[in-house]
Design an enzyme around this catalytic site. Structure first.
Site, short mmCIF file in Angstrom:
data_model
loop_
_atom_site.label_atom_id
_atom_site.label_comp_id
_atom_site.label_asym_id
_atom_site.label_seq_id
_atom_site.Cartn_x
_atom_site.Cartn_y
_atom_site.Cartn_z
CB THR A 1 2.43 -22.90 20.45
OG1 THR A 1 1.67 -21.70 20.46
CG2 THR A 1 1.83 -23.86 21.44
CB THR A 2 4.29 -18.51 18.13
OG1 THR A 2 2.87 -18.63 18.14
CG2 THR A 2 4.71 -17.85 16.84
CG ASP B 1 -3.05 -20.74 20.60
OD1 ASP B 1 -2.11 -20.53 21.36
OD2 ASP B 1 -3.58 -21.86 20.46
CG ASP C 1 -2.55 -19.67 25.43
OD1 ASP C 1 -2.77 -20.89 25.46
OD2 ASP C 1 -2.24 -19.07 24.40
#
Length: 536
Positions: A96-97, A63, A389
């Protein structure tokens, strides 16, 4: 000496100052290093990172937000990139990545433009135009959501995490939980994820995880003489202690006669018995107390056949109030039948090596619980992150009512449209918009790289498919090449992509505009030194 005069120092001793291109390239290099650190975790074939902190605690995750939070980063420009991941996590729960990788790529492309003597403010203006245009384009690609689609959205969020093996199972739980707590206000749907209580317990397998239409408390009943389960529970929620009241001021009670002592103790006893009697009189058979319960009161409760829990968390009390419809009462004497919550069953079960209390069958549960299980602590923690998530994206997609196809398809389509848009803009901003368009292709390229495919061929195939009008085609990470994402059922919420593109471009613009770094702490990490020596 300057013309025979003393030099003038305006900065304190030990202050370092980097300016011009050096400052810019340092900042960009730091930002790129952060983005490279999480890049290999992107997509279904992304790898995990093991982070060990100074205490030796281990976190294994893929994550993006968790990785960046756990990394000990010094460089201020790198910290700005981490802010992107935090914002993305708060607003969209996923992506997020993606956001961090796009920001890193935008800066990398802008560095090439700076080398070609394009002024940073021109690049910033071009990026701003491009990101506004990208937002419009994202809306044009969005697809409206039905409940089956929510399930696919949750599955997509779980793919590539260690929970990927059981993604169907966890997706069902997360969508079920979201639909249970969703409320419709006029035209809009509101999902408050605080109404979903997630408890994790190690032991058993991931498949033992369950969704419960009610609340789980990580507590046990206070007295072994109490019933282990109660059908048709009438629940009293009390937030004051069931104990003998102490005086607020310092007071001494002088007892001169032994009979007085006995009388005094009897008084305490009958006071506690009175409290328990008034709970029973209100019709309650389950008591959840936020504070303590006196030993003697526990005895009377067990005799009366009540099921009691003490020291429940405030958040649990509020969740219980929502789930059972009960009111939280401070003064026990005021407790009446109307204040009681209802549940079909309250029972204590052994989960793993500890007892937990399940309050289930709430008639109008506006609050539900999920119990996550896993073989080891690390597994449960990562399942929890993946589940958050999945639950988050299902909630976001349900609230917004719009999703996009995944697999880098939308970013590739936007990249193509931005190139066409750039030609109509002209001027040097055109170069910046084209750089923005190329930067967006970093996502499909990285998906291909992480899957061990040839990134160049993949991007060529993708561009070809999009030029033929197949705008839902994305990277096929399993078999190579490109494939229609609607057929593969790969979807993500529009908000995730939009927020990622917006925050990445805003942060890139912010970092680009810095041309002078003045650091007053003796140049720690700021003098363009070893910026990518992360403490990992």
């Amino acid at each position: 000496m300057y013309n025979g005069q003393q030099p003038i120092f305006i900065l304190k001793e030990g202050t370092t100052r980097t300016s011009g291109k050096t400052a810019q390239s340092n900042n960009i290099a730091a930002a790129k290093a952060v983005s490279d650190a999480v890049r290999s975790t992107l997509g279904p074939k992304g790898m995990d990172k093991m982070l060990v902190d100074s205490m030796g605690d281990v976190v294994i995750t893929n994550d993006g937000a968790t990785i960046l939070k756990e990394m000990d980063i010094e460089h201020p420009a790198a910290k700005m990139i981490i802010e992107i991941a935090k914002t993305q996590e708060q607003h969209c729960y996923d992506g997020t990545t993606t956001a961090v990788v796009i920001a890193g790529e935008l800066l990398k492309r802008s560095e090439d433009l700076v080398d070609q003597n394009v002024h940073p403010t021109v690049i910033c203006e071009g990026f701003r135009l491009a990101s506004d245009k990208a937002s419009e384009l994202i809306d044009s690609h969005s697809i409206s959501v039905d409940k089956a689609m929510l399930y696919e959205v949750a599955k997509t969020a779980l793919t590539g995490k260690s929970a990927g093996a059981v993604k169907e199972f966890l997706a069902e739980i997360s969508v079920g939980a979201v639909l249970s707590v969703a409320r419709v206000n006029g035209d809009e749907v509101v999902v408050d994820l605080d109404d979903i209580k997630v408890e994790k317990k190690q032991g058993g397998s991931i498949k033992d995880s369950t969704l419960i239409d009610g609340i789980i408390l990580d507590k046990e009943r206070v007295h072994s003489g109490m019933p282990q389960s109660v059908d048709g529970a009438k629940i009293a929620l009390i937030n004051s202690a069931i104990e003998v009241k102490k005086t607020e001021v310092d007071a001494k009670i002088q007892i001169t006669d032994p009979n007085m002592l006995a009388q005094f103790l009897d008084e305490e006893e009958s006071f506690l018995k009175g409290l328990v009697d008034s709970i029973v009189a209100a019709g309650a058979n389950v008591v959840i107390c936020q504070k303590g319960i006196d030993d003697l009161a526990q005895h009377y409760m067990a005799k009366a056949g009540l099921f009691a829990i003490r020291r429940a968390k405030k958040s649990d009390m509020e969740a219980l109030s929502k789930a059972t419809g009960g009111k939280i009462v401070t003064n026990i004497d005021d407790l009446s039948a109307d204040d009681l919550g209802q549940a079909a069953l309250v029972d204590e079960r052994k989960i793993g090596d500890s007892d937990m209390v399940f309050i289930t069958g709430c008639p109008e549960a506006k609050s539900v619980s999920v119990l996550l299980r896993g073989g080891t602590e690390h597994v449960v923690d990562e399942i929890r992150r993946a589940f958050d998530d999945a639950m988050g994206v299902a909630a976001v997609a349900y609230e917004d009512g719009a999703v996009l196809t995944g697999g880098g398809s939308v970013l590739a389509a936007i990249s193509r449209d931005l190139r066409a848009y750039a030609e109509g803009i002209g001027g040097r901003e055109q170069m910046a918009i084209e750089a923005f368009a190329v930067a967006l292709e970093v996502i499909p390229r990285t998906l291909a790289e992480n899957a061990g495919l040839d990134p160049v061929n993949t991007i060529i195939d993708l561009r070809k498919a999009h030029s033929e009008g197949r705008s839902t085609y994305g990277v096929n990470v399993y078999d190579g090449g490109v494939v229609d994402m609607t057929k593969s059922s790969v979807y993500e919420p529009s908000r995730v992509v939009e927020q990622a593109v917006q925050s990445a471009s805003e942060t890139a613009v912010m970092i680009l505009r810095i041309d002078d770094v003045i650091s007053s702490k003796g140049g720690g990490g700021m003098d363009g030194g070893d910026f990518d020596g992360f403490d990992m």
